[in-house]
Design a protein around this motif. Structure first.
Motif, PDB file in Angstrom:
ATOM      1  N   PHE A   8       0.835  -1.212   0.000  1.00 54.68           N
ATOM      2  CA  PHE A   8       0.000   0.000   0.000  1.00 54.68           C
ATOM      3  C   PHE A   8       0.865   1.257   0.000  1.00 54.68           C
ATOM      4  N   TYR A   9       1.806   1.332   0.927  1.00 55.88           N
ATOM      5  CA  TYR A   9       2.640   2.531   1.020  1.00 55.88           C
ATOM      6  C   TYR A   9       3.663   2.605  -0.110  1.00 55.88           C
ATOM      7  N   GLY A  10       4.154   1.451  -0.555  1.00 53.76           N
ATOM      8  CA  GLY A  10       5.086   1.443  -1.669  1.00 53.76           C
ATOM      9  C   GLY A  10       4.438   1.936  -2.950  1.00 53.76           C
ATOM     10  N   THR A  11       3.160   1.580  -3.148  1.00 53.30           N
ATOM     11  CA  THR A  11       2.420   2.043  -4.329  1.00 53.30           C
ATOM     12  C   THR A  11       2.232   3.561  -4.288  1.00 53.30           C
ATOM     13  N   LEU A  12       1.927   4.088  -3.116  1.00 52.08           N
ATOM     14  CA  LEU A  12       1.771   5.538  -2.979  1.00 52.08           C
ATOM     15  C   LEU A  12       3.076   6.262  -3.335  1.00 52.08           C
ATOM     16  N   LEU A  13       4.187   5.742  -2.852  1.00 54.11           N
ATOM     17  CA  LEU A  13       5.481   6.352  -3.159  1.00 54.11           C
ATOM     18  C   LEU A  13       5.791   6.257  -4.650  1.00 54.11           C
ATOM     19  N   SER A  14       5.469   5.125  -5.258  1.00 52.97           N
ATOM     20  CA  SER A  14       5.704   4.944  -6.692  1.00 52.97           C
ATOM     21  C   SER A  14       4.850   5.916  -7.508  1.00 52.97           C
ATOM     22  N   ALA A  15       3.595   6.088  -7.092  1.00 56.85           N
ATOM     23  CA  ALA A  15       2.703   7.011  -7.794  1.00 56.85           C
ATOM     24  C   ALA A  15       3.225   8.440  -7.709  1.00 56.85           C
ATOM     25  N   LEU A  16       3.720   8.817  -6.545  1.00 57.95           N
ATOM     26  CA  LEU A  16       4.274  10.168  -6.377  1.00 57.95           C
ATOM     27  C   LEU A  16       5.505  10.367  -7.265  1.00 57.95           C
ATOM     28  N   SER A  17       6.281   9.307  -7.453  1.00 54.19           N
ATOM     29  CA  SER A  17       7.485   9.418  -8.275  1.00 54.19           C
ATOM     30  C   SER A  17       7.171   9.599  -9.761  1.00 54.19           C
ATOM     31  N   CYS A  18       5.927   9.304 -10.153  1.00 59.57           N
ATOM     32  CA  CYS A  18       5.528   9.465 -11.566  1.00 59.57           C
ATOM     33  C   CYS A  18       5.263  10.926 -11.917  1.00 59.57           C
ATOM     34  N   ILE A  19       5.016  11.742 -10.901  1.00 58.37           N
ATOM     35  CA  ILE A  19       4.700  13.160 -11.143  1.00 58.37           C
ATOM     36  C   ILE A  19       5.901  13.861 -11.772  1.00 58.37           C
ATOM     37  N   GLY A  20       5.706  14.384 -12.957  1.00 60.33           N
ATOM     38  CA  GLY A  20       6.762  15.106 -13.652  1.00 60.33           C
ATOM     39  C   GLY A  20       7.764  14.225 -14.368  1.00 60.33           C
ATOM     40  N   THR A  21       7.644  12.907 -14.239  1.00 59.39           N
ATOM     41  CA  THR A  21       8.606  12.003 -14.881  1.00 59.39           C
ATOM     42  C   THR A  21       7.981  11.142 -15.972  1.00 59.39           C
ATOM     43  N   VAL A  22       6.654  11.125 -16.048  1.00 63.55           N
ATOM     44  CA  VAL A  22       5.965  10.273 -17.025  1.00 63.55           C
ATOM     45  C   VAL A  22       5.136  11.125 -17.975  1.00 63.55           C
ATOM     46  N   GLN A  23       5.312  10.881 -19.279  1.00 65.97           N
ATOM     47  CA  GLN A  23       4.548  11.556 -20.319  1.00 65.97           C
ATOM     48  C   GLN A  23       3.786  10.517 -21.141  1.00 65.97           C
ATOM     49  N   PRO A  24       2.605  10.862 -21.677  1.00 61.73           N
ATOM     50  CA  PRO A  24       1.807   9.902 -22.457  1.00 61.73           C
ATOM     51  C   PRO A  24       2.578   9.253 -23.598  1.00 61.73           C
ATOM     52  N   GLY A  25       3.473  10.006 -24.222  1.00 65.23           N
ATOM     53  CA  GLY A  25       4.227   9.467 -25.352  1.00 65.23           C
ATOM     54  C   GLY A  25       5.230   8.403 -24.966  1.00 65.23           C
ATOM     55  N   MET A  26       5.443   8.210 -23.665  1.00 60.05           N
ATOM     56  CA  MET A  26       6.399   7.213 -23.187  1.00 60.05           C
ATOM     57  C   MET A  26       5.757   5.846 -23.002  1.00 60.05           C
ATOM     58  N   ILE A  27       4.439   5.758 -23.219  1.00 58.19           N
ATOM     59  CA  ILE A  27       3.697   4.521 -22.997  1.00 58.19           C
ATOM     60  C   ILE A  27       3.428   3.814 -24.325  1.00 58.19           C
ATOM     61  N   HIS A  28       3.861   2.571 -24.466  1.00 56.13           N
ATOM     62  CA  HIS A  28       3.694   1.803 -25.701  1.00 56.13           C
ATOM     63  C   HIS A  28       3.280   0.370 -25.335  1.00 56.13           C
ATOM     64  N   MET A  29       2.019   0.198 -25.002  1.00 56.69           N
ATOM     65  CA  MET A  29       1.533  -1.103 -24.535  1.00 56.69           C
ATOM     66  C   MET A  29       0.972  -1.958 -25.668  1.00 56.69           C
TER      67      MET A  29
END
Length: 284
Positions: free
Chosen positions: A185-206
């Motif tokens: 639970f807490y690890g997921t929250l920290l991971s989500a916070l780390s995505c702020i400013g580091t992830v852009q839509p163009g970086m996703i290729h699923m």
């Protein structure tokens, strides 16, 4: 005793597959987002299992313990591994992970005040020499192999050592499933916070295959593996559990060669074998 050993072996095999999926997903998702998606799914599953067992999770009462476990085991360990796998092969990352038991031994001394024998210190030095040699080797397949990827993977090993010893320390007050769920639970929250400013839509290729890989790392490599490891550590103790993580680099290299068609340079292979040898010596 045998059940504890079986759980530890199962965990390392499942984690070996995690390295393969992490390498496969390197171009599909940023490391921080991959870790967030992985553990968000896992957290839902873990909380569902607790609900079925009618167990209440002390998410706020034990927030400090869960936050520490979530930071080292869920956020730092997994994210650093995925970052490293963007730059080095799964086989190479797996061999570097041979430093995991050494990290467990060192932090068992510092955190749990467990006695470390002279043979263990000798094994630590041998493993250190192997890691240095491993860093000198160039991977045949990956032209983008980078010292930064190797450092990130090595830092992940240190994070895993801290997660294991803290898991042993806090495991006295809670069961493995609850502890894994709280950390998740807490690890997921920290991971989500780390995505702020580091992830852009163009970086996703699923793709379909990528989603299947995400499903694997979210269930078998997360819920099943972490529960098995925590349960095994609780049964055997942190220092006795340490040798079984030596199976991780072996499984990862085998999976990397068979599934990803990876090749390993002679220097890297020699460094990996020396690292594993030192880890085995240190944890006998």
């Amino acid at each position: 005793m045998k059940r504890g050993i079986g759980l530890l072996v199962l965990a390392t095999i499942l984690w070996g597959g995690n390295y393969i999926c992490g390498r496969f997903l390197a171009s599909a998702l940023p490391a921080t987002l991959l870790n967030t998606v992985r553990w968000a799914i896992s957290t839902v599953i873990l909380f569902g299992l607790l609900a079925i067992k009618k167990k209440r999770i002390p998410i706020f009462v034990m927030w400090k313990e869960f936050l520490i476990l979530g930071f080292f085991g869920i956020f730092a360990f997994s994210t650093l591994n995925y970052m490293g796998l963007r730059l080095i092969s799964a086989s190479q990352a797996g061999m570097i992970s041979a430093a995991n038991p050494i990290a467990i031994l060192l932090f068992s001394l510092l955190v749990l005040k467990e006695h470390i024998s002279g043979k263990a210190w000798l094994g630590t030095l041998v493993s250190l020499a192997g890691v240095i040699l491993l860093f000198q080797g160039k991977h045949v397949v990956s032209a983008s192999s980078s010292v930064f990827g190797e450092i990130e993977t090595l830092l992940a090993s240190l994070a895993w050592g801290l997660y294991t010893v803290f898991g042993k320390k806090y495991g006295k007050d809670t069961d493995p499933l609850t502890m894994t769920a709280g950390a998740s639970f807490y690890g997921t929250l920290l991971s989500a916070l780390s995505c702020i400013g580091t992830v852009q839509p163009g970086m996703i290729h699923m793709t379909v295959s990528a989603w299947l890989a995400v499903l694997y790392v979210s269930t078998l490599a997360s819920v099943c593996a972490f529960y098995a490891w925590n349960a095994g550590v609780k049964m055997l103790g942190a220092s006795k559990a340490a040798p079984y993580i030596n199976l991780l680099p072996v499984c990862t290299v085998i999976f990397g060669v068979l599934l990803l068609k990876e090749q390993i340079s002679g220097t890297s292979l020699a460094g990996g074998l020396i690292t594993i040898l030192g880890a085995v010596l240190a944890t006998l």
